[in-house]
Design an enzyme around this catalytic site. Structure first.
Site, PDB file in Angstrom:
ATOM      1  CG  HIS A  67      38.915  17.689 -12.855  1.00  0.00           C
ATOM      2  ND1 HIS A  67      39.894  18.456 -13.444  1.00  0.00           N
ATOM      3  CD2 HIS A  67      38.486  18.411 -11.787  1.00  0.00           C
ATOM      4  CE1 HIS A  67      40.052  19.577 -12.775  1.00  0.00           C
ATOM      5  NE2 HIS A  67      39.216  19.577 -11.755  1.00  0.00           N
ATOM      6  CG  ASP A  69      39.424  18.098 -17.413  1.00  0.00           C
ATOM      7  OD1 ASP A  69      39.176  17.563 -16.315  1.00  0.00           O
ATOM      8  OD2 ASP A  69      38.688  18.979 -17.910  1.00  0.00           O
ATOM      9  CG  ASP A 100      41.385  22.904 -10.410  1.00  0.00           C
ATOM     10  OD1 ASP A 100      40.788  21.841 -10.173  1.00  0.00           O
ATOM     11  OD2 ASP A 100      40.853  23.868 -10.999  1.00  0.00           O
ATOM     12  CD  GLU A 133      35.748  20.728 -12.829  1.00  0.00           C
ATOM     13  OE1 GLU A 133      35.018  21.389 -12.065  1.00  0.00           O
ATOM     14  OE2 GLU A 133      36.807  21.191 -13.299  1.00  0.00           O
ATOM     15  CD  GLU A 134      39.402  22.932 -14.762  1.00  0.00           C
ATOM     16  OE1 GLU A 134      38.581  23.855 -14.948  1.00  0.00           O
ATOM     17  OE2 GLU A 134      40.058  22.803 -13.721  1.00  0.00           O
ATOM     18  CD  GLU A 162      37.367  20.452  -8.477  1.00  0.00           C
ATOM     19  OE1 GLU A 162      38.396  21.146  -8.294  1.00  0.00           O
ATOM     20  OE2 GLU A 162      36.916  20.191  -9.599  1.00  0.00           O
ATOM     21  CG  HIS A 351      42.207  27.643 -13.281  1.00  0.00           C
ATOM     22  ND1 HIS A 351      40.951  27.876 -13.831  1.00  0.00           N
ATOM     23  CD2 HIS A 351      42.174  26.351 -12.864  1.00  0.00           C
ATOM     24  CE1 HIS A 351      40.219  26.784 -13.736  1.00  0.00           C
ATOM     25  NE2 HIS A 351      40.947  25.848 -13.154  1.00  0.00           N
TER      26      HIS A 351
END
Length: 378
Positions: A67, A69, A100, A133-134, A162, A351
Site C-alpha cells: 500500500h 497510503d 510503512d 490499507e491504513e 509489510e 506511524h
C-alpha cells in the site's frame, strides 16, 4: 538498475494520507508502464488502487501486494525534517511512509522492473497496490482481488511487503496472522434509586459479571504456529453522572485476537451463550454485536515458504522465524486468493514522528525480492 531508495523518497514526497492518492499511484503507474507492465487503475468508491502485470495472463504468476497510503503525520513542527520531504541524509530516508510501507512497495516494484528487464521470465508478475490499507480497507486490496476475479487474473503465490522484522533484517517472516473480532455489548436493565436496588435491575452488575466470566480463564493455550488467543476489555461506560442512580444501560467493548482454534463466528456464538445465561439469572438484557475484521490464517510451511526463507537466510545471514504475531494486514484478504507470506523491512518508527529508514535496508530488501523472483522462475 532501478534505485529503490530513490523511488522510496519520491513516493514519500506524494502526500498520500488515507484516503488521498497524493500522486503515489500515478508515479508507480508511470514507472511500471515504462518497463512494459500492463497497468490498470482499479478505483472503487473513491478509493485509489493500482493493478500491474508483466507477462501473459494465465501464465505461472508471482504476486506482490502493498500500500502507498499512510497515516497522518501529526504536528509537522514535531518532525526533524518535514514529513513529506523524502529527504535523504547520511544514508537515511526521512518521511511519513518511509517504513510503512512506501519503501516496501518501492523495493518490490524496483526488483520486478529490473528482473523482467534483465531476464524476462517464462511467466508473469503481478503487483497489486492499494491506497486503502491504513483506512477502512473495504475498497482497497479487496477491490483489487474482486477486479482480478472478474478479469480472470490470478496469482499463484504472493508476498505482502509489510515490515515484518522486529529488530534486524532476516529476523522474522509472517506465515499467518491471528484473527481479530471486536464485540460491543449493551446491558439493559431498569433504572432506579441506589438506596432501593430491589426496585431496579442494575445493568452494570450483570455486565461486570459477564466480563469477569470472559477473563476468568484463557481462551486456549496456543497451537503449533500461534500464541494463545488474547482478550482485552477496552471500554466500559454507562454515561451516569449521578452516584445515587442505578443506570438503565451500560456498554462495554471487548477485542479478541484469536488463533486457528477459533473463528469469528465461533467466538460470537460462545459470547452469546454466556450472555444468555447471565440474562436468565439477572433479568438484564445483554445484546452483542460483532465486527470481524479478519479471520486467522496460516500458510503452511512448504515449497513457497521454504523458498522465501532460504533467500532471506542467504541474503541476510539470519534464518527468519516463521511467525504469526502482530496485528492484521491485507494478507488476510490475499490468503483467500493464493498462498501468502509477509516479508519486509524492520518495523522501527512505523506511524511515529520522524519515521525513517536506512537506505541500505531498502536496497537489501530490493535484492531479496529480486533473488526470490529468480528462484521462483528458475
Amino acid at each position: 538498475m532501478t534505485d529503490a531508495a530513490d523511488l522510496t523518497a519520491r513516493l514519500i514526497r506524494c502526500p498520500s494520507v488515507t484516503p488521498e492518492e497524493g500522486g503515489a499511484l500515478a508515479l508507480l503507474e508511470g514507472v511500471l508502464a515504462d518497463a512494459g507492465f500492463e497497468v490498470h487503475r482499479v478505483d472503487r468508491n473513491g478509493t485509489p488502487n493500482l493493478f500491474a502485470r508483466w507477462g501473459a495472463k494465465g501464465a505461472r504468476t508471482f504476486g506482490f501486494n502493498g500500500h502507498t497510503d499512510v497515516v497522518p503525520a501529526g504536528d509537522p513542527a514535531a518532525w526533524t525534517h518535514p514529513p513529506f520531504s523524502g529527504l535523504v541524509e547520511e544514508g537515511v530516508i526521512w518521511g511519513r511512509g518511509a517504513t510503512d510501507m512506501k519503501s516496501g512497495v518501492a523495493a518490490f516494484a524496483a526488483a520486478a522492473v529490473d528482473f523482467v528487464t534483465a531476464t524476462p521470465p517464462d511467466g508473469a508478475i503481478i503487483l497489486a497496490i492499494t491506497g486503502d490499507e491504513e483506512g477502512p480497507a473495504q475498497d482497497g486490496t479487496r477491490a483489487l482481488l474482486d477486479w482480478m476475479a472478474e478479469h480472470d487474473e490470478r496469482m499463484d503465490v504472493c508476498i505482502v511487503g509489510e515490515p515484518s522484522n522486529p529488530d534486524f533484517m532476516g529476523e522474522m517472516m509472517k506465515i499467518g496472522r491471528r484473527g481479530s473480532v471486536t464485540f460491543r455489548i449493551k446491558a439493559t436493565g431498569l433504572q432506579g434509586h441506589a438506596a432501593y436496588p430491589h426496585r431496579a435491575r442494575n445493568p452494570l452488575h450483570a455486565l461486570t459479571r459477564f466480563l469477569d466470566d470472559l477473563i476468568a480463564s484463557p481462551l486456549d493455550e496456543g497451537t503449533e504456529h500461534f500464541d494463545p488467543s488474547g482478550l482485552q476489555i477496552t471500554s466500559i461506560d454507562c454515561g451516569n453522572p449521578a452516584s445515587n442512580v442505578i443506570p438503565a444501560t451500560a456498554t462495554a467493548v471487548v477485542n479478541i485476537r484469536f488463533n486457528d482454534l477459533h473463528s469469528g463466528a465461533s467466538l460470537t456464538a460462545d459470547l452469546e451463550k454466556r450472555a444468555a445465561a447471565i440474562e436468565a439469572e439477572t433479568g438484564v438484557s445483554l445484546s452483542i454485536s460483532a465486527n470481524i475484521s479478519g479471520e486467522s490464517f496460516l500458510t503452511k510451511p512448504g515449497a513457497f515458504v521454504d523458498l522465501v526463507r532460504d533467500v532471506v537466510t542467504q541474503e541476510t545471514g539470519h534464518q527468519p522465524e516463521l511467525s504469526t504475531s502482530g496485528g492484521t494486514s491485507d494478507a488476510r484478504f490475499v490468503k483467500d486468493h493464493c498462498p501468502v507470506v509477509e516479508f519486509g523491512l524492520v518495523g522501527h518508527f512505523m506511524h511515529q514522528v520522524d519515521e525513517r529508514v536506512p537506505v541500505a535496508q531498502v536496497q537489501q530488501l530490493q535484492s531479496i525480492y529480486r533473488r526470490i523472483l529468480e528462484r521462483f522462475f528458475a
